[in-house]
Design an enzyme around this catalytic site. Structure first.
Site, PDB file in Angstrom:
ATOM      1  NE  ARG A  10      -4.043  -0.583   2.114  1.00  0.00           N
ATOM      2  CZ  ARG A  10      -5.056  -0.617   1.268  1.00  0.00           C
ATOM      3  NH1 ARG A  10      -5.229   0.335   0.384  1.00  0.00           N
ATOM      4  NH2 ARG A  10      -5.916  -1.609   1.303  1.00  0.00           N
ATOM      5  CG  HIS A 166       5.673  -3.085   8.902  1.00  0.00           C
ATOM      6  ND1 HIS A 166       5.817  -1.847   9.476  1.00  0.00           N
ATOM      7  CD2 HIS A 166       6.486  -3.077   7.816  1.00  0.00           C
ATOM      8  CE1 HIS A 166       6.660  -1.121   8.755  1.00  0.00           C
ATOM      9  NE2 HIS A 166       7.076  -1.857   7.746  1.00  0.00           N
ATOM     10  NE  ARG A 280      -5.016  -2.568   9.982  1.00  0.00           N
ATOM     11  CZ  ARG A 280      -5.126  -3.887   9.956  1.00  0.00           C
ATOM     12  NH1 ARG A 280      -6.111  -4.467   9.292  1.00  0.00           N
ATOM     13  NH2 ARG A 280      -4.248  -4.643  10.574  1.00  0.00           N
ATOM     14  CG  ASP A 379      -1.029  -5.267  16.793  1.00  0.00           C
ATOM     15  OD1 ASP A 379      -0.448  -5.242  15.695  1.00  0.00           O
ATOM     16  OD2 ASP A 379      -1.856  -4.411  17.145  1.00  0.00           O
ATOM     17  CG  LEU A 383       2.684   2.013  14.811  1.00  0.00           C
ATOM     18  CD1 LEU A 383       2.883   2.674  13.458  1.00  0.00           C
ATOM     19  CD2 LEU A 383       4.006   2.029  15.583  1.00  0.00           C
ATOM     20  CE  LYS A 386       6.154   1.740  20.220  1.00  0.00           C
ATOM     21  NZ  LYS A 386       7.338   1.448  19.418  1.00  0.00           N
TER      22      LYS A 386
HETATM   23  P1  ADP Z   1      -2.191  -1.857  12.238  1.00  0.00           P
HETATM   24  O1  ADP Z   1      -0.941  -1.545  11.555  1.00  0.00           O
HETATM   25  O2  ADP Z   1      -2.404  -3.311  12.470  1.00  0.00           O
HETATM   26  O3  ADP Z   1      -3.385  -1.254  11.601  1.00  0.00           O
HETATM   27  P2  ADP Z   1      -1.256   0.003  14.268  1.00  0.00           P
HETATM   28  O4  ADP Z   1      -1.836   0.343  15.578  1.00  0.00           O
HETATM   29  O5  ADP Z   1       0.186  -0.303  14.289  1.00  0.00           O
HETATM   30  O6  ADP Z   1      -2.105  -1.210  13.686  1.00  0.00           O
HETATM   31  O7  ADP Z   1      -1.446   1.189  13.271  1.00  0.00           O
HETATM   32  C1  ADP Z   1      -2.671   1.813  13.041  1.00  0.00           C
HETATM   33  C2  ADP Z   1      -2.403   3.166  12.430  1.00  0.00           C
HETATM   34  O8  ADP Z   1      -3.562   3.592  11.749  1.00  0.00           O
HETATM   35  C3  ADP Z   1      -2.073   4.196  13.467  1.00  0.00           C
HETATM   36  O9  ADP Z   1      -0.982   4.979  13.034  1.00  0.00           O
HETATM   37  C4  ADP Z   1      -3.340   5.031  13.563  1.00  0.00           C
HETATM   38  O10 ADP Z   1      -3.114   6.388  13.867  1.00  0.00           O
HETATM   39  C5  ADP Z   1      -3.890   4.913  12.171  1.00  0.00           C
HETATM   40  N1  ADP Z   1      -5.349   5.057  12.244  1.00  0.00           N
HETATM   41  C6  ADP Z   1      -6.165   4.380  13.024  1.00  0.00           C
HETATM   42  N2  ADP Z   1      -7.422   4.796  12.864  1.00  0.00           N
HETATM   43  C7  ADP Z   1      -7.411   5.730  11.943  1.00  0.00           C
HETATM   44  C8  ADP Z   1      -8.391   6.518  11.326  1.00  0.00           C
HETATM   45  N3  ADP Z   1      -9.662   6.402  11.639  1.00  0.00           N
HETATM   46  N4  ADP Z   1      -7.998   7.362  10.402  1.00  0.00           N
HETATM   47  C9  ADP Z   1      -6.713   7.480  10.089  1.00  0.00           C
HETATM   48  N5  ADP Z   1      -5.737   6.768  10.634  1.00  0.00           N
HETATM   49  C10 ADP Z   1      -6.079   5.894  11.541  1.00  0.00           C
HETATM   50  C1  G6P Z   2      -0.999  -3.712   8.842  1.00  0.00           C
HETATM   51  C2  G6P Z   2      -0.030  -4.309   7.841  1.00  0.00           C
HETATM   52  C3  G6P Z   2       0.173  -3.356   6.672  1.00  0.00           C
HETATM   53  C4  G6P Z   2      -1.135  -2.964   6.068  1.00  0.00           C
HETATM   54  C5  G6P Z   2      -2.062  -2.411   7.150  1.00  0.00           C
HETATM   55  C6  G6P Z   2      -3.423  -2.050   6.615  1.00  0.00           C
HETATM   56  O1  G6P Z   2      -0.433  -2.602   9.399  1.00  0.00           O
HETATM   57  O2  G6P Z   2       1.188  -4.609   8.480  1.00  0.00           O
HETATM   58  O3  G6P Z   2       0.999  -3.954   5.694  1.00  0.00           O
HETATM   59  O4  G6P Z   2      -0.958  -2.019   5.061  1.00  0.00           O
HETATM   60  O5  G6P Z   2      -2.194  -3.349   8.184  1.00  0.00           O
HETATM   61  O6  G6P Z   2      -3.986  -3.121   5.938  1.00  0.00           O
HETATM   62  P1  G6P Z   2      -4.400  -3.035   4.405  1.00  0.00           P
HETATM   63  O7  G6P Z   2      -4.750  -4.439   4.045  1.00  0.00           O
HETATM   64  O8  G6P Z   2      -5.554  -2.116   4.368  1.00  0.00           O
HETATM   65  O9  G6P Z   2      -3.241  -2.537   3.629  1.00  0.00           O
END
Ligand code: ADP
Ligand code: G6P
Length: 728
Positions: A10, A166, A280, A379, A383, A386
């Site tokens: 992505r 990741h 997510r 997970d 992030l 953090k």
């Molecule tokens: P993952 O990578 O599995 O989705 P993380 O917690 O590591 O989980 O990362 C999620 C990221 O997506 C964070 O940087 C967060 O700020 C961002 N995020 C979560 N919700 C939203 C949203 N509604 N709009 C934009 N960014 C978002």
């Molecule tokens: C996690 C994965 C990423 C991925 C993100 C969102 O953070 O490690 O590689 O981009 O989720 O998922 P998506 O399928 O929407 O790219």
């Protein structure tokens, strides 16, 4: 100027079509949000998928997409709807994602999807190579592109390639169930440096490399053909100042509060509190579990009814994948049931949003919440945990974090919980809601200190610094790699001289290793090659193999044979003993070796006429390491008084008489004839005796890249054969 090419499935921006026009929005997920600031600072480009299937675009829209992407220093890889279905929704998110997160019951292995995964990784490789100049660095990200490092390395061997995963790397016991495990590991090993969030993921990966590919690993370095690959952990940080400064701005008097913030604050009167969760919508995030645990909490601590509210933001994700649809239905139902169970006219316990919110709203949620409840089942990092800490500019707030998130390894000051225990959950929530302010401040301050210092920029800098260093060390290390100059000199010399001697070790030099030595018999190609060489030179096959085996394989040939490490020689169709050796010690040592075989599955004894060899090639590498140390200790005390020596071969320990070695044979052969061309090739520790005795003018070549007295090194038996073919 050299650049860094970031590659991930992505891009940091996503394109979609609404009412026939293009809409660009930021991507969610840790990879995109984290790397975004790294990318925007540098001079590099980012290669990835735009988020839209290529076949849904007419030429005009396609050009428009390219332009929008180009403006952001990105390059798109065109993917069709079929690619997206099979590679992205299919292989990436129905096979790799669940397996790597230990959701084995969700994994679905489809050959067709694996083919698509390979095909799309190749598409990525093409786009990267099109954009690559000499001296550029490529940094590949995440589980969707595990084959990409190798695909680039094959075509552009001098490119420096880094890879970062990741998500978690699962334990060997999980990873071994994967049908294409060898290909996946080999794909990753195209990188010069492999990075993981935590040491646990790193050691799981190394364990699979050792067990599945059977490669030698020294601490965190993998010997792979002519390369040394480094593996390390780099816990990813966030853009700390972006979140911290945004929070400061939102708190300033002049800042106009959003509607969301106003609504949130309406709840925050008296001693009422907000608990926040953001994820997510993914089954790894433990959303249903969290809702049920919240129910358990309200049942166990009824004093919190009407006092606390869980604000739950679930961002839509991968909604074409059935498991995600099921999760969405389950979440909707649970929220409905629990709100129905506890709600009063003035209070609903859960506020649930299923949508993506703009960054400013995200900040509003972070700064308005007393507690963040981040409780994934598994997970890679997380992030959000953090980001919550970074926005606590007043120093208050409590983070409850799952032990199963990579972030928990470095966030000890959070309240760490096992997300599977409702008791743990409820008790921690109670602790968080009653935690004195000074304790909250102490914890938040310590957490902030680390997050500020090791932010995402520092993380990327550390990774790229380590990558550069790895490349330098790797190229310095293998200084003896066979050069084309040395090869040409050898060939020229061979052709111009009259009395030529070729001393060739057998196993590992002319043929590759097999699990069982009996399976490494010569093939037709080898016979032909040796026959032709024998017409031009004196060919001597010199081996630790026993006389009977070589007699069977080469008895009707005219080459010279030396067996049993130098006890027997076969010249002019006649065997002669070069050394007289005792063998009575063998019956005493055999039972000792047998106890090692009994206790070390996968090992066996090869009983030769004059020596005993304990082979451990197919044993568990960790166990074999312990056992070889143990065996060496036992043997050392026994061999010295008996005129025996221990040979450490390639995954074999051999005990033999100490007055026999290949070096003595070399001396003898050199005395017999006045050769004007000598070349010696060998792969093993036992061949070092030959290299030691070789005259200065000899061409000495070692197979493999471990330390040697030979002048040059080649990769494998295949490369040896290629070289020998050039002599005829
Ligand atoms: P993952 O990578 O599995 O989705 P993380 O917690 O590591 O989980 O990362 C999620 C990221 O997506 C964070 O940087 C967060 O700020 C961002 N995020 C979560 N919700 C939203 C949203 N509604 N709009 C934009 N960014 C978002
Ligand atoms: C996690 C994965 C990423 C991925 C993100 C969102 O953070 O490690 O590689 O981009 O989720 O998922 P998506 O399928 O929407 O790219």
């Amino acid at each position: 100027m050299n650049k860094t090419i970031i590659v991930s499935n992505r891009l940091p921006l996503q394109v979609s079509i609404h009412d026939n026009s293009l809409k660009v929005s930021p991507s969610v997920g840790g990879l995109a949000t984290g790397m975004k600031s790294v990318h925007s600072e540098g001079n590099g480009i980012w290669v990835g998928w735009s988020g839209i299937p290529e076949n849904e675009l007419n030429p005009e829209l396609s050009r428009e997409v390219q332009n929008k992407i180009k403006k952001e220093k990105c390059v798109s890889v065109p993917l069709t709807s079929q690619d997206i279905e099979e590679y992205y929704e299919g292989f990436s998110n129905r096979a790799l994602w669940p397996l790597f997160h230990y959701f084995m019951e969700y994994t679905n292995f489809e050959q067709k999807e694996w083919e698509a995964y390979k095909r799309v990784n190749e598409k990525f490789a093409e786009v990267v190579i099109d954009n690559l100049n000499d001296g550029d660095t490529v940094w590949v990200h995440d589980y969707q592109l595990l084959l990409l490092p190798q695909l680039i390395k094959e075509k552009k061997p001098n490119t420096t390639i880094g890879f970062f995963l990741h998500i978690p790397f699962p334990s060997y016991e999980i990873f071994r169930t994967f049908p294409w495990r060898e290909e996946i590991l080999t794909g990753m090993l195209g990188a010069d440096l492999l990075g993981f969030h935590t040491y646990d993921y790193e050691r799981h990966f190394l364990s699979s490399v050792k067990r599945i590919l059977r490669l030698d690993v020294n601490f965190n370095e993998i010997n792979f053909h002519d390369r040394i690959i480094k593996v390390d952990s780099f816990p990813m940080g966030i853009d700390y100042s972006k979140f911290h400064n945004a929070a400061l701005k939102h708190h300033s008097d002049s800042y106009e509060k959003s509607e969301l913030r106003t609504r949130l604050e309406e709840h925050l009167v008296d001693d009422k509190k907000l608990i926040l969760s953001i994820d997510r919508m993914d089954y790894t995030k433990g959303i249903p579990n969290r809702i049920k645990a919240f129910e358990y909490f309200l049942d166990t601590y009824p004093q919190y009814k009407e006092k606390v509210r869980l604000v739950m933001l679930a961002v839509p994700s991968r909604s074409n994948v059935p498991q995600y649809q099921k999760l969405k239905r389950e979440t909707d139902e649970l929220v409905g049931r629990i709100n129905g169970k506890f709600a009063t006219v003035s209070w609903t316990p859960i506020w649930y949003f299923y949508r993506s919110l703009p960054f400013e709203n995200l900040i509003d949620l972070y700064i308005s919440s007393d507690v963040a409840l981040i409780t994934p089942i598994r997970d890679g990092m997380n992030l959000v945990a953090k980001e919550y800490v970074a926005t606590r500019t007043h120093g208050n707030g409590v983070l409850i974090l799952s032990e199963m998130a990579g972030a928990s390894k470095e966030m000890n000051e959070a309240l760490l919980i096992n997300p599977n225990s409702y008791e743990d959950f409820a008790a921690s929530l109670n602790t968080a809601l009653t935690m004195p302010l000074n304790e909250q401040e102490t914890r938040i301050k310590l957490l902030q200190k680390r997050l500020k210092r090791y932010d995402v920029e520092k993380w990327a800098e550390e990774f790229l610094k380590a990558l550069k260093k790895t490349k330098e060390v790797t190229s310095n290390n293998i200084t003896k790699k066979l050069t084309s100059e040395y090869e040409s000199a050898l060939i020229e010399d061979f052709k111009s001289k009259k009395k030529r001697l070729l001393l060739l070790d057998y196993d590992g030099t002319l043929v590759g290793f097999k699990d069982n030595p009996q399976d490494a018999s010569p093939d037709e190609e080898l016979y032909k090659l040796l026959d032709s060489l024998q017409e031009k030179a004196t060919v001597v096959l010199i081996s630790g193999r026993d006389k009977a085996t070589f007699q069977k394989w080469f008895g009707d040939k005219s080459y010279n044979l030396v067996t049993d490490h130098g006890i027997w020689i076969y010249q002019n169709n006649k065997w002669t003993a070069l050394e007289r050796v005792k063998t009575d010690w063998m019956q005493n040592l055999q039972p000792i070796l047998e106890t090692f075989v009994d206790r070390t599955p996968g090992t066996f004894i090869e009983t030769k006429k004059y020596s005993l060899a304990w082979h451990y090639r197919t044993a568990d590498p960790e166990l074999a390491k312990t056992r070889t140390l143990e065996l060496n200790t036992v043997l050392t005390s026994m061999v010295s008084n008996n005129g025996l020596s221990i040979l450490q071969g390639n995954k074999v320990i051999e005990i033999k008489s100490s007055n026999v070695n290949k070096g003595r044979v070399v001396n003898r052969l050199l005395l017999e004839e006045d050769y004007d061309f000598i070349s010696i090739l060998g792969d093993d520790w036992t061949d070092e005796y030959m290299f030691e005795e070789a005259p200065d003018s000899a061409y000495t070549i070692k197979v493999g890249f471990t330390k040697t007295k030979a002048k040059y090194q080649v990769k494998d038996a295949e490369q040896v054969r290629e070289l020998l073919k050039k002599l005829i």
